[in-house]
Motif scaffolding. Sequence first.
Motif, mmCIF file in Angstrom:
data_model
loop_
_atom_site.group_PDB
_atom_site.id
_atom_site.type_symbol
_atom_site.label_atom_id
_atom_site.label_comp_id
_atom_site.label_asym_id
_atom_site.label_seq_id
_atom_site.Cartn_x
_atom_site.Cartn_y
_atom_site.Cartn_z
ATOM 1 N N CYS A 73 -10.567 -3.339 -3.384
ATOM 2 C CA CYS A 73 -10.920 -2.140 -2.613
ATOM 3 C C CYS A 73 -9.861 -1.048 -2.783
ATOM 4 N N HIS A 74 -10.284 0.172 -2.923
ATOM 5 C CA HIS A 74 -9.394 1.344 -2.944
ATOM 6 C C HIS A 74 -8.195 1.161 -3.871
ATOM 7 N N ARG A 75 -8.376 0.460 -4.949
ATOM 8 C CA ARG A 75 -7.237 0.103 -5.802
ATOM 9 C C ARG A 75 -6.478 1.321 -6.313
ATOM 10 N N ASP A 76 -7.193 2.366 -6.660
ATOM 11 C CA ASP A 76 -6.554 3.532 -7.275
ATOM 12 C C ASP A 76 -6.431 4.724 -6.335
ATOM 13 N N ASN A 77 -6.701 4.497 -5.066
ATOM 14 C CA ASN A 77 -6.546 5.564 -4.069
ATOM 15 C C ASN A 77 -5.395 5.179 -3.148
ATOM 16 N N ILE A 78 -4.223 5.729 -3.417
ATOM 17 C CA ILE A 78 -3.017 5.332 -2.690
ATOM 18 C C ILE A 78 -3.085 5.702 -1.215
ATOM 19 N N TYR A 88 3.837 -6.560 -8.679
ATOM 20 C CA TYR A 88 2.844 -5.483 -8.612
ATOM 21 C C TYR A 88 1.563 -5.877 -9.350
ATOM 22 N N ARG A 89 1.715 -6.366 -10.576
ATOM 23 C CA ARG A 89 0.532 -6.741 -11.364
ATOM 24 C C ARG A 89 -0.223 -7.899 -10.718
ATOM 25 N N ASN A 90 0.519 -8.883 -10.230
ATOM 26 C CA ASN A 90 -0.131 -10.040 -9.603
ATOM 27 C C ASN A 90 -0.889 -9.636 -8.345
ATOM 28 N N THR A 91 -0.300 -8.725 -7.580
ATOM 29 C CA THR A 91 -0.957 -8.271 -6.354
ATOM 30 C C THR A 91 -2.162 -7.403 -6.680
ATOM 31 N N ARG A 92 -2.013 -6.544 -7.665
ATOM 32 C CA ARG A 92 -3.104 -5.639 -8.051
ATOM 33 C C ARG A 92 -4.356 -6.419 -8.447
ATOM 34 N N GLU A 93 -4.160 -7.553 -9.092
ATOM 35 C CA GLU A 93 -5.301 -8.358 -9.533
ATOM 36 C C GLU A 93 -6.128 -8.889 -8.369
ATOM 37 N N THR A 94 -5.521 -8.961 -7.193
ATOM 38 C CA THR A 94 -6.235 -9.507 -6.030
ATOM 39 C C THR A 94 -6.949 -8.425 -5.226
ATOM 40 N N ILE A 95 -6.736 -7.161 -5.600
ATOM 41 C CA ILE A 95 -7.283 -6.047 -4.829
ATOM 42 C C ILE A 95 -8.574 -5.531 -5.454
ATOM 43 N N CYS A 103 -5.806 -3.970 1.460
ATOM 44 C CA CYS A 103 -4.965 -3.356 0.426
ATOM 45 C C CYS A 103 -3.692 -2.708 0.965
ATOM 46 N N TYR A 104 -3.429 -2.816 2.253
ATOM 47 C CA TYR A 104 -2.275 -2.133 2.850
ATOM 48 C C TYR A 104 -0.961 -2.532 2.178
ATOM 49 N N TYR A 105 -0.706 -3.828 2.071
ATOM 50 C CA TYR A 105 0.567 -4.282 1.497
ATOM 51 C C TYR A 105 0.683 -3.872 0.030
ATOM 52 N N TYR A 106 -0.431 -3.927 -0.678
ATOM 53 C CA TYR A 106 -0.435 -3.515 -2.086
ATOM 54 C C TYR A 106 -0.039 -2.048 -2.220
ATOM 55 N N LYS A 107 -0.541 -1.206 -1.326
ATOM 56 C CA LYS A 107 -0.207 0.216 -1.379
ATOM 57 C C LYS A 107 1.272 0.442 -1.054
ATOM 58 N N LYS A 108 1.799 -0.323 -0.114
ATOM 59 C CA LYS A 108 3.223 -0.202 0.208
ATOM 60 C C LYS A 108 4.083 -0.658 -0.972
ATOM 61 N N LEU A 109 3.665 -1.730 -1.615
ATOM 62 C CA LEU A 109 4.376 -2.213 -2.796
ATOM 63 C C LEU A 109 4.321 -1.177 -3.911
ATOM 64 N N THR A 110 3.156 -0.588 -4.114
ATOM 65 C CA THR A 110 2.986 0.428 -5.155
ATOM 66 C C THR A 110 3.911 1.614 -4.924
ATOM 67 N N LYS A 111 3.978 2.072 -3.688
ATOM 68 C CA LYS A 111 4.828 3.222 -3.376
ATOM 69 C C LYS A 111 6.298 2.908 -3.643
ATOM 70 N N PHE A 112 6.700 1.680 -3.355
ATOM 71 C CA PHE A 112 8.098 1.308 -3.600
ATOM 72 C C PHE A 112 8.380 1.198 -5.094
ATOM 73 N N ALA A 150 4.864 -13.519 1.794
ATOM 74 C CA ALA A 150 4.721 -13.861 3.212
ATOM 75 C C ALA A 150 5.840 -13.244 4.048
ATOM 76 N N ILE A 151 7.064 -13.286 3.519
ATOM 77 C CA ILE A 151 8.204 -12.720 4.244
ATOM 78 C C ILE A 151 8.052 -11.207 4.358
ATOM 79 N N GLY A 152 7.707 -10.566 3.243
ATOM 80 C CA GLY A 152 7.551 -9.117 3.247
ATOM 81 C C GLY A 152 6.458 -8.658 4.190
ATOM 82 N N GLN A 153 5.334 -9.345 4.158
ATOM 83 C CA GLN A 153 4.229 -8.972 5.038
ATOM 84 C C GLN A 153 4.604 -9.150 6.503
ATOM 85 N N ALA A 154 5.296 -10.233 6.807
ATOM 86 C CA ALA A 154 5.695 -10.489 8.195
ATOM 87 C C ALA A 154 6.630 -9.394 8.702
ATOM 88 N N MET A 155 7.522 -8.929 7.834
ATOM 89 C CA MET A 155 8.454 -7.880 8.251
ATOM 90 C C MET A 155 7.717 -6.565 8.481
#
Length: 201
Positions: free
Chosen positions: A176-181, A167-174, A188-197, A123-128
Amino acid sequence: MPIDMQTEIISRVARHSRRAVRNLLAVVPPLARSAAVPIVYRNLNIHPLTVHPRAALQRYQSLMENCLASGNLQAHYVRGIQQYFHHQNVNGGLLHLQIAAEGSYEKAVYLNGVIMLAKGETAIGQAMLDTLGWRQSKKRADRCWKRVKRSLHGIRVTRLESYMTAYRNTRETIACHRDNIHERCDTCYYYKKLTKFVYMM
């Protein structure tokens, strides 16, 4: 010229660069007595160090301490990266990054946001990240990530287990577009940002 007026002039010049301040003092040496004050250090543009935080690990110590003591947001960003990544002082690093982020320093806002996502503070990360207005345009946040990656160049970024868990916990909730960064929707926006980090992509 009154001292406070001299300080105001130097403070405004300081927003451009350290070189501009040096050039001014070279032309008007008497202004030097008005340069070493908190408002000048707070406004001093130390952009080159935000690009290469490693440069300030062994050098520029006095400059960094004066800037930090005066509340310079760029200095807090630099020290945050040094502490969090290079020295692996998570709490100390986050403290500096949070100070810079609370002052709306964009790179710190972004970096602090993705670190929060990676620590499971979703929640904190998404808000930022939301403060960067990605729903209207993703360009601003994307630009921040490119600049953050440049700041981290040459610094060993340890992939903590907590990152992988988030990362794994978030990936399980996605679904759409899971493997297309490059494809990013509201889901999936936050998941992609997390993946890149996590993978420094």
